[in-house]
Design an enzyme around this catalytic site. Structure first.
Site, short mmCIF file in Angstrom:
data_model
loop_
_atom_site.label_atom_id
_atom_site.label_comp_id
_atom_site.label_asym_id
_atom_site.label_seq_id
_atom_site.Cartn_x
_atom_site.Cartn_y
_atom_site.Cartn_z
N GLY A 1 1.24 -1.51 0.23
CA GLY A 1 -0.07 -0.18 -0.44
C GLY A 1 0.91 1.15 -0.27
O GLY A 1 1.89 1.04 0.16
N LEU B 1 1.46 3.78 2.20
CA LEU B 1 2.05 3.72 3.37
C LEU B 1 2.84 2.42 3.57
O LEU B 1 4.42 2.55 3.83
CB LEU B 1 1.53 3.90 4.62
CG LEU B 1 2.29 4.13 6.09
CD1 LEU B 1 3.19 5.76 5.96
CD2 LEU B 1 1.11 4.75 7.88
N ILE C 1 -4.86 -10.55 6.06
CA ILE C 1 -5.13 -10.02 7.52
C ILE C 1 -6.47 -10.59 8.19
O ILE C 1 -6.32 -10.41 9.49
CB ILE C 1 -4.72 -8.96 8.11
CG1 ILE C 1 -5.68 -7.49 7.75
CG2 ILE C 1 -3.57 -8.44 7.97
CD1 ILE C 1 -5.98 -6.49 8.74
N TRP D 1 -8.95 -1.73 5.20
CA TRP D 1 -9.88 -0.88 4.03
C TRP D 1 -9.86 0.34 4.27
O TRP D 1 -10.58 0.92 5.26
CB TRP D 1 -11.35 -1.64 4.44
CG TRP D 1 -12.75 -0.71 3.35
CD1 TRP D 1 -12.45 0.03 2.98
CD2 TRP D 1 -13.77 -1.86 3.04
NE1 TRP D 1 -13.75 -0.07 2.31
CE2 TRP D 1 -14.22 -1.10 1.96
CE3 TRP D 1 -13.44 -3.25 2.56
CZ2 TRP D 1 -15.03 -1.67 0.94
CZ3 TRP D 1 -14.23 -3.41 1.49
CH2 TRP D 1 -15.25 -3.35 0.87
N TYR E 1 -16.46 4.29 7.35
CA TYR E 1 -15.25 3.91 7.33
C TYR E 1 -14.26 4.82 8.89
O TYR E 1 -13.13 3.54 9.42
CB TYR E 1 -14.17 4.31 6.04
CG TYR E 1 -12.88 5.02 5.86
CD1 TYR E 1 -11.92 3.95 6.11
CD2 TYR E 1 -12.28 5.89 6.69
CE1 TYR E 1 -10.44 4.24 6.05
CE2 TYR E 1 -10.57 6.60 6.84
CZ TYR E 1 -9.77 4.74 6.56
OH TYR E 1 -8.11 5.42 6.44
N LYS F 1 -12.28 1.91 11.60
CA LYS F 1 -10.81 2.38 12.31
C LYS F 1 -10.85 2.35 13.61
O LYS F 1 -10.38 2.27 14.00
CB LYS F 1 -10.52 3.41 11.43
CG LYS F 1 -10.11 3.04 9.93
CD LYS F 1 -9.49 2.39 9.38
CE LYS F 1 -7.88 3.24 9.98
NZ LYS F 1 -6.90 1.91 9.46
N1 LIG Z 1 -4.10 7.55 2.12
C1 LIG Z 1 -5.23 8.05 3.71
O1 LIG Z 1 -4.77 9.10 2.66
C2 LIG Z 1 -4.66 8.03 4.41
C3 LIG Z 1 -5.16 8.83 5.62
C4 LIG Z 1 -5.57 8.52 7.59
C5 LIG Z 1 -5.05 7.02 7.34
N2 LIG Z 1 -4.84 6.22 6.68
C6 LIG Z 1 -4.52 5.15 7.22
O2 LIG Z 1 -2.94 4.72 6.46
C7 LIG Z 1 -3.18 3.01 6.50
C8 LIG Z 1 -1.94 3.24 5.34
O3 LIG Z 1 -3.06 3.45 4.19
P1 LIG Z 1 -2.56 3.44 2.89
O4 LIG Z 1 -3.17 4.50 2.86
O5 LIG Z 1 -1.17 2.84 2.74
O6 LIG Z 1 -3.45 2.42 2.12
P2 LIG Z 1 -3.55 1.70 0.76
O7 LIG Z 1 -2.80 2.40 -0.08
O8 LIG Z 1 -4.91 1.21 0.17
O9 LIG Z 1 -2.77 0.39 1.56
C9 LIG Z 1 -3.76 -0.28 2.24
C10 LIG Z 1 -3.26 -1.46 1.64
O10 LIG Z 1 -3.60 -2.45 2.87
C11 LIG Z 1 -3.88 -3.68 1.98
N3 LIG Z 1 -5.49 -4.70 2.24
C12 LIG Z 1 -6.28 -4.82 2.37
N4 LIG Z 1 -7.44 -6.02 3.07
C13 LIG Z 1 -6.14 -6.61 2.93
C14 LIG Z 1 -6.50 -7.56 4.03
N5 LIG Z 1 -7.21 -8.11 4.63
N6 LIG Z 1 -5.21 -8.13 4.41
C15 LIG Z 1 -4.25 -7.71 4.13
N7 LIG Z 1 -3.76 -6.74 3.02
C16 LIG Z 1 -4.87 -6.18 2.97
C17 LIG Z 1 -4.02 -3.14 0.35
O11 LIG Z 1 -3.80 -4.64 -0.56
P3 LIG Z 1 -5.12 -4.25 -1.90
O12 LIG Z 1 -4.41 -2.91 -2.87
O13 LIG Z 1 -4.76 -5.20 -2.44
O14 LIG Z 1 -6.60 -4.31 -1.53
C18 LIG Z 1 -3.60 -2.57 0.33
O15 LIG Z 1 -1.93 -2.99 -0.01
C19 LIG Z 1 -4.16 2.48 7.20
O16 LIG Z 1 -4.96 2.64 7.72
C20 LIG Z 1 -5.03 3.56 6.47
O17 LIG Z 1 -6.61 3.73 7.31
C21 LIG Z 1 -4.79 6.92 5.31
#
Ligand SMILES: NC(=O)c1ccc[n+]([C@@H]2O[C@H](COP(=O)([O-])OP(=O)(O)OC[C@H]3O[C@@H](n4cnc5c(N)ncnc54)[C@H](OP(=O)(O)O)[C@@H]3O)[C@@H](O)[C@H]2O)c1
Length: 300
Positions: A19, A21, A46, A70, A134, A138
């Site tokens: 992902g 991060l 997970i 998610w 969402y 979380k």
């Molecule tokens: N992006 C933002 O602006 C933002 C803001 C605040 C907080 N966050 C938090 O930061 C964290 C990282 O987010 P991100 O932005 O890096 O999101 P992301 O790019 O969507 O990455 C999330 C990753 O988790 C994987 N994933 C989904 N379901 C899974 C499962 N059941 N088992 C294993 N892996 C799974 C996804 O794989 P697939 O793509 O193959 O589904 C994806 O690679 C999350 O906790 C998010 O809530 C993000």
């Protein structure tokens, strides 16, 4: 309290490592010479608690960072149970497994646990009140970590991430800056644009500081509306910021409500002797070439 070994010898496990991060965190750990097992969704779902326990038992990490989630905010409205099973139930089982194993768990969370009605920054211990599915999912994960692993559970909230990999508002704006015409951007949604590389670095600093478990806020300092962020990106890219036109959020109805303004307070860093993160404008200036390389050739 979970005892961490000396920082240099630390073993890390990163879930969701493909992902936005997860990519930056796993890369940062590897280039710093850490022992890191980075697992993509294809390596470890997970939701499979038995596999999560097995991999933790086998790898014996000092710290697990859960970057899997998610993250489809609008999609969660119609699929709340699915979002909850990944962001809530799976996290609870992971936290219990980490507690049993005696390793720390960093659960990455979000500004979306707040309702966005406060003008002032939300302190780490402010009462959450999510306005969408969402955010609720979380929040369930946060509570599970604090409940299941009080001795070594960290909740690290971040917001408005952008980085070299993955989709983000910032990457979309950078592509728009390179293209023709104007773009309409919401002016009345305020948050903290955050470079994923900085959030990853802050997680490493938190763990290395052997800080007390609990809630921490890892966002770049300051605040911005989506409009201000978009205009800053245009300016940095050498495009005319006047091409970014303001619109009201109400003009863009989406499935999920968004909190109007969330700024996360950073007081806890000082308490543990860790520098808070730099201002978002400084981070964005540094990140732009990296973002540009990531968006090159992917079309508008
Ligand atoms: N992006 C933002 O602006 C933002 C803001 C605040 C907080 N966050 C938090 O930061 C964290 C990282 O987010 P991100 O932005 O890096 O999101 P992301 O790019 O969507 O990455 C999330 C990753 O988790 C994987 N994933 C989904 N379901 C899974 C499962 N059941 N088992 C294993 N892996 C799974 C996804 O794989 P697939 O793509 O193959 O589904 C994806 O690679 C999350 O906790 C998010 O809530 C993000």
């Amino acid at each position: 309290v979970t005892q961490l070994s000396s920082p240099a010898a630390m073993r890390w496990l990163v879930t969701g490592s493909a992902g936005l991060l997860g990519t930056d965190l796993a890369g940062r750990l590897r280039s710093a010479g850490h022992d890191v097992l980075a697992l993509r969704r294809a390596d470890l779902d997970i939701r499979d608690a038995r596999s999560v326990r097995a991999v933790i038992g086998r790898h014996r990490p000092d710290v697990v960072v859960n970057c899997a989630a998610w993250t489809d905010v609008d999609g969660a409205e119609d699929h709340e149970a699915d979002a909850l099973s990944i962001n809530g139930a799976a996290v609870a089982a992971m936290a219990a497994a980490c507690a049993r194993q005696g390793c720390a768990l960093v659960q990455v969370s979000t500004d979306a646990v707040f309702d966005g009605t406060a003008a002032e920054p939300y302190p780490e211990d402010a009462s959450p009140a999510p306005v969408n599915a969402y955010g609720r999912s979380k929040l369930a994960g946060e509570r599970a970590v604090l409940r299941e692993h009080p001795g070594g559970g960290y909740v690290v909230r971040t917001a408005w991430l952008y980085g070299a990999s993955g989709r983000s508002f910032a990457a979309t704006m950078l592509r728009s800056a390179a293209g023709p015409g104007s773009v309409s951007v919401v002016a009345d949604e305020v948050g903290q644009p955050t470079w994923a590389a900085d959030a990853a670095e802050q997680i490493v600093r938190l763990v290395r500081a052997a800080a007390p478990p609990g809630i921490y806020h890892a966002t770049n300092a300051g605040r911005a509306s989506r409009l201000e962020l978009a205009r800053e990106i245009f300016a940095l890219a050498g495009a005319d910021p006047g091409r970014v036109l303001p619109v009201a959020a109400a003009a863009y109805p989406r499935a999920a409500r968004r909190p109007a303004q969330v700024v996360l307070g950073q007081a806890r860093w000082a308490a543990i002797g860790v520098e808070p993160m730099r201002h978002w404008r400084a981070a964005l200036r540094r990140a732009l070439p990296v973002l540009a390389a990531g968006t090159a050739g992917t079309g508008p």
